[in-house]
Design a protein around this motif. Structure first.
Motif, PDB file in Angstrom:
ATOM      1  N   GLY A   1       0.783  -1.228   0.000  1.00 23.25           N
ATOM      2  CA  GLY A   1       0.000   0.000   0.000  1.00 23.25           C
ATOM      3  C   GLY A   1       0.814   1.277   0.000  1.00 23.25           C
ATOM      4  N   VAL A   2       0.510   2.170  -0.927  1.00 25.63           N
ATOM      5  CA  VAL A   2       1.122   3.492  -0.946  1.00 25.63           C
ATOM      6  C   VAL A   2       0.271   4.384  -0.057  1.00 25.63           C
ATOM      7  CG1 VAL A   2       1.612   5.507  -2.384  1.00 25.63           C
ATOM      8  CG2 VAL A   2       2.136   3.221  -3.217  1.00 25.63           C
ATOM      9  N   THR A   3       0.920   5.119   0.838  1.00 22.43           N
ATOM     10  CA  THR A   3       0.211   5.978   1.783  1.00 22.43           C
ATOM     11  C   THR A   3       0.562   7.435   1.535  1.00 22.43           C
ATOM     12  OG1 THR A   3       0.205   4.231   3.453  1.00 22.43           O
ATOM     13  CG2 THR A   3      -0.150   6.480   4.240  1.00 22.43           C
ATOM     14  N   ARG A   4      -0.453   8.267   1.513  1.00 21.43           N
ATOM     15  CA  ARG A   4      -0.269   9.717   1.418  1.00 21.43           C
ATOM     16  C   ARG A   4      -0.886  10.338   2.666  1.00 21.43           C
ATOM     17  NH1 ARG A   4       2.924   8.391  -2.157  1.00 21.43           N
ATOM     18  NH2 ARG A   4       2.470   8.535  -4.358  1.00 21.43           N
ATOM     19  N   LYS A   5      -0.198  11.328   3.231  1.00 21.98           N
ATOM     20  CA  LYS A   5      -0.689  12.004   4.426  1.00 21.98           C
ATOM     21  C   LYS A   5      -0.926  13.470   4.115  1.00 21.98           C
ATOM     22  CE  LYS A   5       1.341   8.840   7.726  1.00 21.98           C
ATOM     23  NZ  LYS A   5       0.157   8.329   8.343  1.00 21.98           N
ATOM     24  N   LEU A   6      -1.895  14.059   4.828  1.00 17.52           N
ATOM     25  CA  LEU A   6      -2.266  15.440   4.588  1.00 17.52           C
ATOM     26  C   LEU A   6      -2.797  16.036   5.888  1.00 17.52           C
ATOM     27  CD1 LEU A   6      -2.900  17.707   2.472  1.00 17.52           C
ATOM     28  CD2 LEU A   6      -5.132  16.612   2.175  1.00 17.52           C
ATOM     29  N   ASN A   7      -2.327  17.213   6.246  1.00 18.39           N
ATOM     30  CA  ASN A   7      -2.877  17.937   7.388  1.00 18.39           C
ATOM     31  C   ASN A   7      -3.827  19.006   6.882  1.00 18.39           C
ATOM     32  OD1 ASN A   7      -1.635  16.660   9.591  1.00 18.39           O
ATOM     33  ND2 ASN A   7       0.250  17.771   9.219  1.00 18.39           N
ATOM     34  N   VAL A   8      -5.027  19.034   7.447  1.00 16.29           N
ATOM     35  CA  VAL A   8      -6.019  20.038   7.082  1.00 16.29           C
ATOM     36  C   VAL A   8      -6.305  20.883   8.317  1.00 16.29           C
ATOM     37  CG1 VAL A   8      -8.374  20.436   6.280  1.00 16.29           C
ATOM     38  CG2 VAL A   8      -7.038  18.551   5.328  1.00 16.29           C
ATOM     39  N   PRO A   9      -6.142  22.202   8.219  1.00 14.87           N
ATOM     40  CA  PRO A   9      -6.386  23.082   9.369  1.00 14.87           C
ATOM     41  C   PRO A   9      -7.872  23.145   9.746  1.00 14.87           C
ATOM     42  CG  PRO A   9      -5.075  24.187   7.678  1.00 14.87           C
ATOM     43  CD  PRO A   9      -5.604  22.937   7.075  1.00 14.87           C
ATOM     44  N   LEU A  10      -8.120  23.142  11.039  1.00 15.05           N
ATOM     45  CA  LEU A  10      -9.454  23.349  11.600  1.00 15.05           C
ATOM     46  C   LEU A  10      -9.355  24.571  12.495  1.00 15.05           C
ATOM     47  CD1 LEU A  10     -12.371  22.626  12.466  1.00 15.05           C
ATOM     48  CD2 LEU A  10     -11.356  21.087  14.166  1.00 15.05           C
ATOM     49  N   LYS A  11     -10.090  25.616  12.143  1.00 14.04           N
ATOM     50  CA  LYS A  11     -10.081  26.847  12.943  1.00 14.04           C
ATOM     51  C   LYS A  11     -11.365  26.907  13.761  1.00 14.04           C
ATOM     52  CE  LYS A  11      -7.009  29.389   9.965  1.00 14.04           C
ATOM     53  NZ  LYS A  11      -6.816  30.496   9.038  1.00 14.04           N
ATOM     54  N   VAL A  12     -11.187  27.043  15.083  1.00 19.99           N
ATOM     55  CA  VAL A  12     -12.330  27.073  16.003  1.00 19.99           C
ATOM     56  C   VAL A  12     -12.427  28.465  16.619  1.00 19.99           C
ATOM     57  CG1 VAL A  12     -13.281  26.114  18.148  1.00 19.99           C
ATOM     58  CG2 VAL A  12     -12.087  24.613  16.526  1.00 19.99           C
ATOM     59  N   LYS A  13     -13.648  28.992  16.636  1.00 18.01           N
ATOM     60  CA  LYS A  13     -13.879  30.252  17.338  1.00 18.01           C
ATOM     61  C   LYS A  13     -15.105  30.068  18.226  1.00 18.01           C
ATOM     62  CE  LYS A  13     -16.560  32.541  13.729  1.00 18.01           C
ATOM     63  NZ  LYS A  13     -16.726  33.741  12.936  1.00 18.01           N
ATOM     64  N   LYS A  14     -15.225  30.934  19.231  1.00 14.41           N
ATOM     65  CA  LYS A  14     -16.334  30.855  20.181  1.00 14.41           C
ATOM     66  C   LYS A  14     -17.150  32.134  20.123  1.00 14.41           C
ATOM     67  CE  LYS A  14     -15.036  27.743  23.707  1.00 14.41           C
ATOM     68  NZ  LYS A  14     -14.908  27.540  25.111  1.00 14.41           N
ATOM     69  N   VAL A  15     -18.432  31.968  20.280  1.00 17.95           N
ATOM     70  CA  VAL A  15     -19.346  33.102  20.330  1.00 17.95           C
ATOM     71  C   VAL A  15     -20.210  32.924  21.555  1.00 17.95           C
ATOM     72  CG1 VAL A  15     -21.272  34.254  19.186  1.00 17.95           C
ATOM     73  CG2 VAL A  15     -19.419  33.312  17.819  1.00 17.95           C
ATOM     74  N   SER A  16     -20.367  33.967  22.309  1.00 18.76           N
ATOM     75  CA  SER A  16     -21.284  33.924  23.463  1.00 18.76           C
ATOM     76  C   SER A  16     -22.159  35.162  23.407  1.00 18.76           C
ATOM     77  CB  SER A  16     -20.533  33.845  24.779  1.00 18.76           C
ATOM     78  OG  SER A  16     -19.733  34.996  24.948  1.00 18.76           O
ATOM     79  N   SER A  17     -23.307  35.045  23.987  1.00 16.89           N
ATOM     80  CA  SER A  17     -24.207  36.197  24.007  1.00 16.89           C
ATOM     81  C   SER A  17     -24.425  36.612  25.452  1.00 16.89           C
ATOM     82  CB  SER A  17     -25.536  35.840  23.350  1.00 16.89           C
ATOM     83  OG  SER A  17     -26.150  34.781  24.044  1.00 16.89           O
ATOM     84  N   GLU A  18     -24.775  37.831  25.619  1.00 14.09           N
ATOM     85  CA  GLU A  18     -25.067  38.342  26.955  1.00 14.09           C
ATOM     86  C   GLU A  18     -26.460  38.946  26.942  1.00 14.09           C
ATOM     87  OE1 GLU A  18     -22.090  41.019  28.418  1.00 14.09           O
ATOM     88  OE2 GLU A  18     -20.467  39.776  27.627  1.00 14.09           O
ATOM     89  N   TRP A  19     -27.147  38.762  28.034  1.00 13.10           N
ATOM     90  CA  TRP A  19     -28.488  39.318  28.184  1.00 13.10           C
ATOM     91  C   TRP A  19     -28.364  40.620  28.924  1.00 13.10           C
ATOM     92  CZ3 TRP A  19     -33.104  38.588  26.198  1.00 13.10           C
ATOM     93  CH2 TRP A  19     -34.194  39.179  26.830  1.00 13.10           C
ATOM     94  N   GLU A  20     -28.954  41.642  28.377  1.00 10.23           N
ATOM     95  CA  GLU A  20     -28.874  42.948  29.031  1.00 10.23           C
ATOM     96  C   GLU A  20     -30.269  43.571  29.028  1.00 10.23           C
ATOM     97  OE1 GLU A  20     -26.730  47.180  28.176  1.00 10.23           O
ATOM     98  OE2 GLU A  20     -25.672  45.355  27.597  1.00 10.23           O
ATOM     99  N   GLU A  21     -30.736  43.973  30.188  1.00 12.95           N
ATOM    100  CA  GLU A  21     -32.041  44.618  30.271  1.00 12.95           C
ATOM    101  C   GLU A  21     -31.892  46.115  30.210  1.00 12.95           C
ATOM    102  OE1 GLU A  21     -34.910  43.364  33.132  1.00 12.95           O
ATOM    103  OE2 GLU A  21     -33.943  41.413  33.299  1.00 12.95           O
ATOM    104  N   PHE A  22     -32.851  46.773  29.587  1.00 16.53           N
ATOM    105  CA  PHE A  22     -32.842  48.249  29.496  1.00 16.53           C
ATOM    106  C   PHE A  22     -33.963  48.811  30.319  1.00 16.53           C
ATOM    107  CE2 PHE A  22     -30.794  46.840  25.609  1.00 16.53           C
ATOM    108  CZ  PHE A  22     -29.670  47.637  25.604  1.00 16.53           C
TER     109      PHE A  22
END
Length: 159
Positions: free
Chosen positions: A138-159
Motif C-alpha cells: 500500500g502506498v500511503t499519502r498524508k495530509l494535514n487540514v487546518p481546523l479553525k475554532v472560534k467561540k461566540v457567546s451572548s449576553e443578556w442585558e435589560e434596558f
C-alpha cells in the motif's frame, strides 16, 4: 516486481515436421502514483454558548493512479475529545467515519469534523488525514487540514 512469461508454440506439419518458436513477455508490476490534496482551504467551526459544534467541510482532490481503491481516514487531535472526522464521496449527501473510493471514478471527496466539544479553546488545530491504496504494501499519502475554532457567546442585558 515485474513478471516474465515465456510463451512457446509448437506446430506439426503434415510431413511430421515439428516447428517450435518461443518468445518472452515481461509485464511490469502495477505502479501506484496518486496525489491527495486539500483543494479548498481550512475547515471552520463556531462554538456557540459552549455547545458542541460541527465544522464546515473542505474538498479533498484525488488524482493519478492507484492499485485498487483508496481508503481515506482521519485522526482528530486528542484535545478535541469526542470529535471525529467524517467523509463524503457523494457531495455531502451521506457521511462516513472512513471512506474507500476508486479514484478513477471519484476524484473529489469532502471532509468535516463533527461533535467538537463546547469546551474547545479558540484556535487552530490540525486534522491528520491518510489516504492508502489497496496494493501490496500500500502506498500511503498524508495530509494535514487546518481546523479553525472560534467561540461566540451572548449576553443578556435589560434596558
Amino acid at each position: 516486481s515485474d513478471t516474465t512469461y515465456k510463451i512457446a508454440c509448437h506446430k506439426e506439419s503434415n510431413y511430421n515436421e515439428r516447428v517450435t518458436d518461443s518468445t518472452t513477455v515481461t509485464v511490469a508490476a502495477p505502479v501506484s502514483d496518486f496525489t491527495f490534496t486539500n483543494s479548498t482551504g481550512d475547515m471552520t467551526a463556531t462554538i456557540v454558548e459552549g455547545l458542541s459544534a460541527n465544522s464546515s467541510f473542505v474538498d479533498l482532490a484525488l488524482s493519478g493512479t492507484a492499485i485498487g481503491n483508496v481508503s481515506i481516514s482521519g485522526i482528530v487531535p486528542f484535545i478535541l475529545s469526542g470529535a471525529k472526522a467524517q467523509f463524503s464521496s457523494d457531495n455531502g449527501v451521506t457521511w462516513n467515519d472512513a471512506l474507500s473510493v476508486d479514484i478513477s471514478a471519484i476524484s473529489q471527496v469532502k471532509v468535516k469534523v463533527i461533535n467538537i466539544p463546547g469546551t474547545t479553546a479558540t484556535g487552530a488545530y490540525n486534522m491528520a488525514l491518510t489516504a492508502k491504496d489497496s496494493g501490496v504494501g500500500g502506498v500511503t499519502r498524508k495530509l494535514n487540514v487546518p481546523l479553525k475554532v472560534k467561540k461566540v457567546s451572548s449576553e443578556w442585558e435589560e434596558f
